[in-house]
Write an enzyme that holds these catalytic residues in place. Structure first.
Site, PDB file in Angstrom:
ATOM      1  CB  SER A 313      -0.921   0.015   1.224  1.00  0.00           C
ATOM      2  OG  SER A 313      -0.168   0.232   2.403  1.00  0.00           O
ATOM      3  CB  VAL A 314       0.098   4.690  -1.241  1.00  0.00           C
ATOM      4  CG1 VAL A 314       0.683   6.089  -1.055  1.00  0.00           C
ATOM      5  CG2 VAL A 314       0.007   4.339  -2.718  1.00  0.00           C
ATOM      6  N   PRO A 315       0.318   4.053   1.893  1.00  0.00           N
ATOM      7  CG  PRO A 315      -1.730   4.328   2.988  1.00  0.00           C
ATOM      8  CD  PRO A 315      -1.121   3.706   1.774  1.00  0.00           C
ATOM      9  CB  THR A 316       2.692   0.153   4.043  1.00  0.00           C
ATOM     10  OG1 THR A 316       1.469  -0.211   4.684  1.00  0.00           O
ATOM     11  CG2 THR A 316       3.829  -0.675   4.631  1.00  0.00           C
ATOM     12  CD  GLU A 340       3.791  -3.537  -8.655  1.00  0.00           C
ATOM     13  OE1 GLU A 340       2.883  -3.675  -9.501  1.00  0.00           O
ATOM     14  OE2 GLU A 340       4.523  -4.471  -8.292  1.00  0.00           O
TER      15      GLU A 340
END
Length: 418
Positions: A313-316, A340
């Site tokens: 994920s983007v937040p992680t 990615e």
């Protein structure tokens, strides 16, 4: 990442696996300029020497059809039957040894939650630090191993996946991650095999392609592993991505800490075992399931951290990036980060498009594997002239697939349990 059949080199291999050192033995400047000038002016016979060798021939893995009566169908059916009701014990693998902690977890089959397909445990901070030390102990030896030897391990692993271990790999991906046979075949077989073969091919080509030399100088390029360890964090939705995120850096001479997804533990551990059976030394990849926060905090706080290979994920990814930036002063080198993350794929429909084909392709892209694929369509752009026909056809398709259980659609694309 490499898409099946693309023949495009893996970005993870390029971004994480290479630390370049240029060795040049050159003559004095006055002697070097004349032949170099002739070369730049396009004189191909001015004494230039290119060091090239024969390339390894690699082709994309064929996708099997699993027709009635086919040997691959029979082998897969047997592999699926062998997994019924079974729970595989998966330890942490640190320093080539099996390690169990008290923090025990289970992977459940997504379409049958009563089936515990795997029992595993989380590595704690102390065990993760032990894994880092074990990896660092073999880093120099692995880095100095000829790329031909490293590539041969991945060629052998690909052959095992293509042949005797294919049915097992597919069955564990289907049962553990809820994939249909075709979704498992294009992922856990074809794409993973292509990752291993093409990455090995490109590694050899990188080593074999050397800078230009002239009679009075010899130039050579040496590709080295990074001077630390790479953390590989892989997702649940593609078995192949797990094998590639850990495998590509290892191929290029790096040591790796691999944190697999809790929901892909069974298939990922099988990939790890196949790599060991193919000849990968035990300490090159440490297989360490762990809580995400504990893993991230531990690896990014180590002075030996030098790379992150991530899909999620983007937040992680943003959180990990911030942690790395906050710890820059403690690292021995500048870490490379490759990630990615989720996106919004779209279909752009031309006015001349065949509407039934558009609808079929859009539904498949959006809902195959419950929309959990990287390529899932989430937006569609169409001209007003064709939009009404599309809405009508899509509406009809939705009506045909209404109710539970959904006849056909649910079975083929979503893997629902009937």
């Amino acid at each position: 990442m490499v898409q099946p059949g693309s023949g495009v080199p893996c970005s993870a291999c390029a971004a994480l696996g290479l630390a370049r050192r240029l060795r040049v033995r050159a003559a004095p400047e006055a002697m070097l300029l004349p032949p170099l000038r002739r070369a730049l002016l396009g004189c191909p016979r001015a004494g230039l020497r290119w060091q090239h060798r024969i390339a390894v021939e690699v082709t994309n893995e064929p996708i099997l059809e699993f027709k009635q009566g086919s040997p691959e169908r029979a082998a897969l059916r047997k592999a699926l039957n062998d997994l019924k009701g079974k729970t595989e014990a998966i330890p942490c693998m640190v320093g080539g040894e099996e390690v169990w902690t008290s923090d025990v977890k289970y992977q459940l089959s997504p379409f049958n939650h009563s089936h515990k397909v795997a029992k595993f445990c989380y590595a704690d901070k102390d065990l993760l630090n032990k894994a880092i030390h074990a990896a660092m102990a073999v880093r120099k030896e692995w880095d100095l191993r000829p790329v031909q030897d490293r590539a041969q391990i991945f060629f052998k692993a690909a052959d095992m996946l293509s042949g005797p271990r294919r049915a097992e790999m597919l069955a564990k991906t289907m049962i553990g991650q809820g994939k249909t046979v075709i979704q498992a075949e294009i992922d856990a077989a074809a794409e993973l095999i292509d990752f291993f073969r093409f990455n090995a091919k490109y590694a050899l080509e990188l080593e074999n392609s050397q800078p230009v030399s002239i009679p009075i100088s010899t130039n050579s390029m040496v590709y080295r592993g990074l001077e630390g360890f790479v953390a590989a964090i892989s997702p649940f939705n593609f078995t192949a991505i797990g094998g590639n995120l850990a495998g590509a850096p290892a191929l290029m001479g790096n040591v790796v800490l691999w944190k697999p997804s809790d929901a892909a533990m069974l298939s990922n551990f099988t990939v790890y075992r196949i790599l060991l059976e193919a000849g990968l030394p035990p300490n090159v990849i440490q297989f360490v399931p762990a809580d995400g926060t504990v893993f991230g905090d531990t690896v990014t706080s180590s002075e030996h951290f030098c790379g992150l290979n991530f899909t999620g994920s983007v937040p992680t990814f943003k959180h990990l990036w911030k942690q790395v930036s906050e710890n820059l002063d403690r690292y021995r080198t500048f870490p490379r980060l490759a990630g990615e993350c989720g996106g919004k794929n779209f279909h752009f429909v031309h006015g001349s498009a065949d509407v039934p084909s558009v609808v079929n392709g859009t539904l498949r892209s959006a809902f195959e594997y419950s929309g959990q694929k990287c390529s899932a369509c989430s937006r569609l752009y169409a001209r007003l002239a064709v939009a009404p026909d599309q809405r009508e056809t899509v509406g009809g398709a939705r009506e045909d697939q209404s109710g539970r259980p959904c006849p056909g659609f649910c079975d083929v694309f979503l893997g629902c349990d009937r």
